[in-house]
Design a protein around this motif. Structure first.
Motif, short mmCIF file in Angstrom:
data_model
loop_
_atom_site.label_atom_id
_atom_site.label_comp_id
_atom_site.label_asym_id
_atom_site.label_seq_id
_atom_site.Cartn_x
_atom_site.Cartn_y
_atom_site.Cartn_z
N ASP A 93 -5.26 -4.04 -8.21
CA ASP A 93 -5.46 -2.85 -6.91
C ASP A 93 -6.71 -3.53 -6.37
O ASP A 93 -7.46 -4.47 -6.66
CB ASP A 93 -5.48 -1.57 -7.63
CG ASP A 93 -6.79 -1.23 -8.50
OD1 ASP A 93 -7.56 -2.09 -8.33
OD2 ASP A 93 -7.01 -0.15 -9.07
N GLU A 94 -7.38 -2.69 -5.25
CA GLU A 94 -8.64 -3.15 -4.46
C GLU A 94 -9.93 -3.20 -5.54
O GLU A 94 -10.74 -3.87 -5.22
CB GLU A 94 -8.63 -2.09 -3.35
CG GLU A 94 -9.29 -0.81 -3.73
CD GLU A 94 -8.10 0.32 -4.26
OE1 GLU A 94 -7.29 0.00 -4.68
OE2 GLU A 94 -8.61 1.63 -4.19
N LYS A 143 -6.75 -7.32 2.63
CA LYS A 143 -6.98 -5.92 2.91
C LYS A 143 -7.12 -5.25 4.35
O LYS A 143 -6.62 -4.29 4.62
CB LYS A 143 -7.83 -5.31 1.92
CG LYS A 143 -8.01 -3.90 1.69
CD LYS A 143 -9.14 -3.25 0.84
CE LYS A 143 -9.25 -1.84 0.78
NZ LYS A 143 -9.90 -1.34 1.87
N TYR A 188 0.83 -1.15 0.05
CA TYR A 188 -0.05 -0.02 0.25
C TYR A 188 0.91 1.33 0.05
O TYR A 188 1.87 1.14 0.97
CB TYR A 188 -0.83 -0.03 1.09
CG TYR A 188 -1.72 0.99 1.45
CD1 TYR A 188 -2.84 1.50 0.84
CD2 TYR A 188 -1.27 2.11 2.52
CE1 TYR A 188 -3.58 2.54 1.14
CE2 TYR A 188 -1.78 3.40 2.61
CZ TYR A 188 -3.18 3.53 1.83
OH TYR A 188 -3.99 4.71 2.18
N TYR A 214 -3.20 0.64 -3.91
CA TYR A 214 -3.01 -0.83 -3.22
C TYR A 214 -2.47 -1.82 -4.20
O TYR A 214 -2.53 -1.68 -5.47
CB TYR A 214 -4.57 -1.35 -2.88
CG TYR A 214 -4.99 -0.78 -1.67
CD1 TYR A 214 -4.96 -1.55 -0.40
CD2 TYR A 214 -5.87 0.17 -1.72
CE1 TYR A 214 -5.42 -0.93 0.71
CE2 TYR A 214 -6.56 0.66 -0.45
CZ TYR A 214 -6.29 0.02 0.68
OH TYR A 214 -6.64 0.49 1.88
#
Ligand code: ZN
Length: 441
Positions: free
Chosen positions: A252-253, A413, A226, A235
């Motif tokens: 990424d997220e 996460k 991150y 992320y």
């Protein structure tokens, strides 16, 4: 890699590693808690079993040494009271697994001998490196085999605040350059490392490998990372997109691939942007007249490798006046890139290059005041600012994998978000732990 994650021990680690005012490094101290007293009493009677190389060492007299100059397999066994007919027989039987002539000076070996007064060798174990070992067992029948020591995977968490630039910050955290490079590679498409500024933050979850709990054997992988740049989150989660071919990528997220069709920079992250694309640049030397700069100058030491920022075909590789040694690449019908002032070129016209291939080295040929590469980005035959282009993902995740990916990253996460920064560390020290993941091959 084939590995079984067997145990997840929540061993608590002491972490109060304040390295500088703005830094926090987790999990570098491997201080295990002392064993419980009751356990010690319970096993006081018999010596604990000690397993190594797949044997219980308590069953043998163990003799360890290293191969000395002039040593041979035969001499070592002869010194230990095994006669030559038998030595030849052992060597012959073992030869399909291991050629005994390949013993190297300085490498360790172990003899497992009988526990009686004769101390007769029954097993010869040779370690050509930290991980591999060869067993030649002649206890009854003769057999030889190769094995690997169990590798322990230790997951670690780290966080930090940028106070200078990435490499200085990572160096001061005593992180291996391999980890720094790996993280820089993960973000090579999405973050301009030069633009990272004081106060930007990062967190990384990564796994180191150890042999027998203590011998460091390198970085295994970066599971997630991150970066917070200008309060914007970046992320990255590692995800296997093809388990058959073993292909992984970082997303990424929102399941967007971090890789783009173009790298952010033709130089690995140790550079400085000395001049940006600027159509209204005024230069004192020219009496402050407007001298547009249609390239981006990446200053770096002479000899620094220059990479193709995308796959393509070399259309020019030549020397020309102000440009010096330069290379131009056509990527598709829309985009071309150009790299000037090279010390030396590494590609020929017509050659296909892949993103990241070294096409030349930084120099100061042509019209330049210092070593740098002037990077020019062409769209439909016009020079544009690459940092202002919305460039496409390299390989978007398939729809069928997307749901699976989002499920996969959800707990990671949560873990990443929970890693504290320095100012939160004092209340939280006690809750920090490493997850130990052991594996036998
Ligand atoms: Zn330039």
């Amino acid at each position: 890699m084939d590995r079984r994650r067997i145990t997840k021990l929540g061993i608590k680690y002491l972490i109060a590693c304040l390295l500088s005012i703005s830094l926090f490094l987790g999990c570098k101290e491997d201080k295990q808690q002392p064993p419980l007293v009751e356990e010690e009493l319970a096993i006081a009677e018999a010596p604990a079993d000690v397993y190594e190389f797949g044997f219980n060492l308590n069953d043998f007299v163990v003799k360890r040494d290293t191969i000395k100059k002039g040593d041979s397999f035969g001499e070592i066994l002869e010194r230990n009271k095994i006669g030559y007919p038998k030595i030849f027989h052992i060597a012959e039987k073992a030869k399909d697994t291991f050629d005994i002539r390949r013993l190297q000076v300085g490498k360790p070996y172990t003899l497992l001998c009988t526990k009686d007064s004769l101390q007769r060798p029954t097993c010869f174990i040779y370690q050509p490196n930290k991980v591999d070992y060869v067993v030649i067992n002649f206890q009854d029948s003769i057999h030889a085999y190769k094995r690997q020591k169990p590798i322990k995977f230790v997951e670690k968490e780290i966080s930090g605040t940028i106070y200078s630039n990435l490499s200085v910050t990572m160096d001061s955290l005593h992180l291996s350059p391999i980890l720094t490079n790996t993280v820089a590679d993960i973000y090579a498409w999405t973050l301009d490392f030069y633009k990272l500024q004081k106060g930007d933050k990062f967190k990384i979850i990564y796994t180191d490998k150890y042999i027998e709990d203590s011998i460091y054997a390198g970085l295994d992988n970066v599971k997630a990372a991150y970066f917070e740049h200008n309060n914007e989150p970046f992320y990255a989660f590692e995800f296997v997109t093809d388990s058959v071919k073993g292909i992984m990528d970082y997303f990424d997220e929102n399941a967007k691939n971090l890789r783009r069709a173009f790298l952010k920079s033709p130089i690995k992250f140790r550079y400085r942007i000395s001049s940006r694309y600027n159509l209204r640049r005024r230069i004192a030397y020219y009496g402050y007249k407007v001298r547009p700069h249609k390239g981006t100058d990446f200053a770096a030491a002479v000899g620094t490798p220059i990479m193709a920022t995308a796959n393509g075909t070399v259309t020019k590789s030549t020397y020309a006046g102000g440009n010096g040694n330069y290379v131009k690449i056509r990527h598709n019908s829309t985009y071309e890139t150009q790299y000037l002032h090279m010390k030396r070129r590494n590609v020929k016209v017509g050659q296909h290059v892949k993103q990241g291939d070294v096409i030349g080295w930084v120099g100061m040929t042509g019209n330049t005041g210092g070593p740098h590469v002037c990077y020019r980005f062409w769209k439909n035959g016009k020079q544009v600012d690459p940092f202002r282009q919305k460039l496409p993902e390299a390989e978007p995740i398939s729809d069928s994998l997307k749901a699976k990916y989002l499920d996969f990253i959800a707990p990671i996460k949560v873990q990443l978000d929970a890693i504290p920064y320095d100012d939160e560390i004092f209340e939280d020290t006690i809750n920090n732990n490493n997850n130990l993941i052991t594996s036998n091959n």
